[in-house]
Design an enzyme around this catalytic site. Structure first.
Site, PDB file in Angstrom:
ATOM      1  N   HIS A 112      49.921  44.313  48.500  1.00 39.90           N
ATOM      2  CA  HIS A 112      49.540  44.927  49.787  1.00 39.90           C
ATOM      3  C   HIS A 112      50.976  45.299  50.257  1.00 39.90           C
ATOM      4  O   HIS A 112      50.445  47.406  50.783  1.00 39.90           O
ATOM      5  CB  HIS A 112      48.588  44.302  50.670  1.00 39.90           C
ATOM      6  CG  HIS A 112      48.002  44.021  49.713  1.00 39.90           C
ATOM      7  ND1 HIS A 112      46.337  43.432  49.179  1.00 39.90           N
ATOM      8  CD2 HIS A 112      47.197  42.173  49.858  1.00 39.90           C
ATOM      9  CE1 HIS A 112      46.215  42.979  48.615  1.00 39.90           C
ATOM     10  NE2 HIS A 112      46.711  42.195  49.195  1.00 39.90           N
ATOM     11  N   HIS A 134      56.006  43.231  57.832  1.00 42.88           N
ATOM     12  CA  HIS A 134      55.852  44.387  56.380  1.00 42.88           C
ATOM     13  C   HIS A 134      55.613  46.117  56.803  1.00 42.88           C
ATOM     14  O   HIS A 134      55.780  46.205  57.979  1.00 42.88           O
ATOM     15  CB  HIS A 134      54.268  44.475  55.808  1.00 42.88           C
ATOM     16  CG  HIS A 134      53.646  43.868  57.155  1.00 42.88           C
ATOM     17  ND1 HIS A 134      52.932  42.929  58.041  1.00 42.88           N
ATOM     18  CD2 HIS A 134      52.408  45.127  57.498  1.00 42.88           C
ATOM     19  CE1 HIS A 134      52.115  43.131  58.304  1.00 42.88           C
ATOM     20  NE2 HIS A 134      51.817  44.725  58.304  1.00 42.88           N
ATOM     21  N   HIS A 141      53.417  49.591  56.075  1.00 41.28           N
ATOM     22  CA  HIS A 141      52.552  50.727  56.145  1.00 41.28           C
ATOM     23  C   HIS A 141      53.388  51.905  55.200  1.00 41.28           C
ATOM     24  O   HIS A 141      53.820  52.564  56.737  1.00 41.28           O
ATOM     25  CB  HIS A 141      50.715  50.788  56.162  1.00 41.28           C
ATOM     26  CG  HIS A 141      50.404  49.321  57.401  1.00 41.28           C
ATOM     27  ND1 HIS A 141      49.935  48.958  55.998  1.00 41.28           N
ATOM     28  CD2 HIS A 141      50.840  48.056  58.303  1.00 41.28           C
ATOM     29  CE1 HIS A 141      49.566  47.689  56.810  1.00 41.28           C
ATOM     30  NE2 HIS A 141      50.359  47.271  57.400  1.00 41.28           N
ATOM     31  N   GLU A 181      49.563  57.738  58.139  1.00 38.07           N
ATOM     32  CA  GLU A 181      50.792  56.671  59.052  1.00 38.07           C
ATOM     33  C   GLU A 181      51.584  56.063  58.457  1.00 38.07           C
ATOM     34  O   GLU A 181      51.166  56.079  57.123  1.00 38.07           O
ATOM     35  CB  GLU A 181      49.865  55.713  59.774  1.00 38.07           C
ATOM     36  CG  GLU A 181      49.094  56.773  60.793  1.00 38.07           C
ATOM     37  CD  GLU A 181      48.643  56.268  62.395  1.00 38.07           C
ATOM     38  OE1 GLU A 181      48.651  56.561  62.628  1.00 38.07           O
ATOM     39  OE2 GLU A 181      48.230  55.087  62.032  1.00 38.07           O
ATOM     40  N   HIS A 241      55.205  46.616  61.086  1.00 38.22           N
ATOM     41  CA  HIS A 241      54.199  45.965  61.914  1.00 38.22           C
ATOM     42  C   HIS A 241      54.959  44.553  62.118  1.00 38.22           C
ATOM     43  O   HIS A 241      55.217  43.814  61.296  1.00 38.22           O
ATOM     44  CB  HIS A 241      52.796  45.775  60.747  1.00 38.22           C
ATOM     45  CG  HIS A 241      52.117  46.931  61.562  1.00 38.22           C
ATOM     46  ND1 HIS A 241      50.544  46.841  60.821  1.00 38.22           N
ATOM     47  CD2 HIS A 241      52.536  47.902  62.363  1.00 38.22           C
ATOM     48  CE1 HIS A 241      50.184  48.028  61.229  1.00 38.22           C
ATOM     49  NE2 HIS A 241      50.632  48.458  62.082  1.00 38.22           N
ATOM     50  N   THR A 253      44.740  44.971  60.466  1.00 40.18           N
ATOM     51  CA  THR A 253      44.179  46.189  59.600  1.00 40.18           C
ATOM     52  C   THR A 253      43.885  46.019  58.055  1.00 40.18           C
ATOM     53  O   THR A 253      43.988  46.565  57.347  1.00 40.18           O
ATOM     54  CB  THR A 253      45.367  47.391  59.416  1.00 40.18           C
ATOM     55  OG1 THR A 253      46.597  46.878  59.346  1.00 40.18           O
ATOM     56  CG2 THR A 253      45.788  47.406  61.521  1.00 40.18           C
ATOM     57  N   THR A 254      44.287  44.509  57.366  1.00 39.49           N
ATOM     58  CA  THR A 254      43.587  44.400  56.213  1.00 39.49           C
ATOM     59  C   THR A 254      42.668  42.936  56.145  1.00 39.49           C
ATOM     60  O   THR A 254      42.949  42.652  57.777  1.00 39.49           O
ATOM     61  CB  THR A 254      45.463  43.920  55.329  1.00 39.49           C
ATOM     62  OG1 THR A 254      45.773  43.107  56.034  1.00 39.49           O
ATOM     63  CG2 THR A 254      46.127  44.842  55.573  1.00 39.49           C
TER      64      THR A 254
HETATM   65  S1  B30 Z   1      48.527  43.425  60.413  1.00 36.52           S
HETATM   66  O1  B30 Z   1      49.833  44.141  61.216  1.00 36.52           O
HETATM   67  O2  B30 Z   1      47.276  43.694  60.812  1.00 36.52           O
HETATM   68  N1  B30 Z   1      48.821  45.157  59.578  1.00 36.52           N
HETATM   69  C1  B30 Z   1      48.162  39.797  58.602  1.00 36.52           C
HETATM   70  C2  B30 Z   1      48.773  39.816  59.104  1.00 36.52           C
HETATM   71  C3  B30 Z   1      48.882  40.991  60.159  1.00 36.52           C
HETATM   72  C4  B30 Z   1      48.438  41.998  59.511  1.00 36.52           C
HETATM   73  C5  B30 Z   1      47.431  42.014  58.316  1.00 36.52           C
HETATM   74  C6  B30 Z   1      47.348  40.716  57.679  1.00 36.52           C
HETATM   75  C7  B30 Z   1      47.796  38.292  57.922  1.00 36.52           C
HETATM   76  O3  B30 Z   1      48.248  37.459  58.556  1.00 36.52           O
HETATM   77  N2  B30 Z   1      47.137  38.457  56.452  1.00 36.52           N
HETATM   78  C8  B30 Z   1      46.548  36.726  56.291  1.00 36.52           C
HETATM   79  C9  B30 Z   1      45.451  36.125  56.830  1.00 36.52           C
HETATM   80  N3  B30 Z   1      45.420  34.791  56.870  1.00 36.52           N
HETATM   81  C10 B30 Z   1      44.895  35.266  55.330  1.00 36.52           C
HETATM   82  C11 B30 Z   1      43.237  34.328  55.472  1.00 36.52           C
HETATM   83  O4  B30 Z   1      42.724  34.864  54.417  1.00 36.52           O
HETATM   84  O5  B30 Z   1      42.593  34.767  56.274  1.00 36.52           O
HETATM   85  C12 B30 Z   1      46.160  34.032  56.640  1.00 36.52           C
HETATM   86  C13 B30 Z   1      46.061  32.852  57.409  1.00 36.52           C
HETATM   87  O6  B30 Z   1      45.083  33.446  58.502  1.00 36.52           O
HETATM   88  O7  B30 Z   1      46.722  32.951  57.381  1.00 36.52           O
HETATM   89 CU1  B30 Z   1      43.163  33.523  58.839  1.00 36.52          CU
HETATM   90 ZN    ZN Z   2      49.794  45.874  59.008  1.00 40.41          ZN
END
Ligand code: B30
Ligand code: ZN
Length: 252
Positions: free
Chosen positions: A64, A94, A96, A106, A110, A190-191
């Site tokens: 991603h 990371h 975007h 954008e 992040h 945001t994902t």
């Molecule tokens: S963002 O900065 O909003 N783009 C995650 C972190 C930051 C952003 C987006 C996503 C992230 O950590 N995603 C993985 C979350 N989960 C996976 C899951 O399916 O359920 C990992 C977790 O806890 O440890 Cu919830």
């Molecule tokens: Zn992000």
């Protein structure tokens, strides 16, 4: 495998609500921040970054984005101050970005942090309101960024989904603009899984990077090395979501 999501026509942001109904929730991110609708809050102190001990571990393509992960077993790299009641530990950062010649898309950096005072694991924090603090930085094109080559020089090693390379001793402070004045609001990842767990801190001053540097991110691909299809990693961002009555506060 199940729960596929992406940025394509069929699996992109407009389809995420099928598997993740919280996509239509009341505190989703990102939002369009209109400076004149933000409320100045004199009680918002400065953001303090204690990143001095360079706890980065590796750089990865997760299919991603490109992600730099950090050692987070102690408080060596934390963000505090501003709207935060506790220090939050840096977990990863990371990017975007948009497509070539894609105006108004954008480009963002992040930096993702979690509250290790209130939660045992990142996963616990990530699914609980205010468990995470994400520092968002806008990327604007202009002159070459002096330190971004540290990242872009490593991208050839993580071209494909699932690839990971050692990336030790990198301090993300070198990427940040000189002023950390910010807007803050309550939002979400945001994902997918789009958890509504994020205190967003959006830095007003952009990070300036060259078109050539941004182009290097577009040499990454969403797909794995063994897959027949190769799709360029670009436009990996979610469009703005509804504000739904939230207030955006401004640090100055
Ligand atoms: S963002 O900065 O909003 N783009 C995650 C972190 C930051 C952003 C987006 C996503 C992230 O950590 N995603 C993985 C979350 N989960 C996976 C899951 O399916 O359920 C990992 C977790 O806890 O440890 Cu919830
Ligand atoms: Zn992000």
């Amino acid at each position: 495998t199940g729960n596929q999501w992406g940025y394509g026509k069929d699996d992109g942001p407009s389809a995420w609500n099928k598997n993740y109904p919280i996509a239509d929730g009341d505190r989703q991110s990102p939002i369009d921040i209109l400076p004149h609708q933000a409320r100045h809050d004199p009680n918002l102190g400065p953001i303090v970054l204690n990143y001095d001990r360079c706890t980065s571990i590796n750089i990865a393509n997760n299919g991603h984005s490109v992600v730099v992960e950090f050692e987070d077993s102690d408080d060596r790299s934390v963000i505090q101050g501003g709207p935060l009641d506790n220090p939050y530990r840096l977990k990863q950062f990371h990017f975007h970005w948009g497509g070539k010649g894609c105006h108004g898309s954008e480009h963002t950096l992040h930096l993702v942090h979690w509250n290790a005072v209130k939660f045992k694991t990142f996963g616990d924090a990530a699914s609980t309101p205010d468990g995470l603090a994400v520092l968002g930085i806008f990327l604007e094109t202009g002159d070459e960024h002096r330190w971004l080559h540290m990242i872009t020089d490593a991208l050839y090693t993580v071209k494909f989904k699932g690839s990971v390379t050692d990336f030790k001793g990198f301090n993300p402070k070198c990427l940040l603009p000189s002023s950390l004045h910010y807007w803050t609001y309550l939002g979400s990842l945001t994902t997918p899984p789009l958890h509504e767990s994020v205190i967003w801190i959006v830095v007003k001053e952009p990070m300036i990077v060259s078109e050539k540097q941004l182009g290097k991110f577009r040499t990454l691909v969403f797909t794995g090395e063994e897959e027949d299809e190769r799709t360029r990693m670009e436009n990996n961002f979610r469009p703005p979501q509804l504000l739904k009555g939230r207030t955006v506060r401004s640090s100055n």
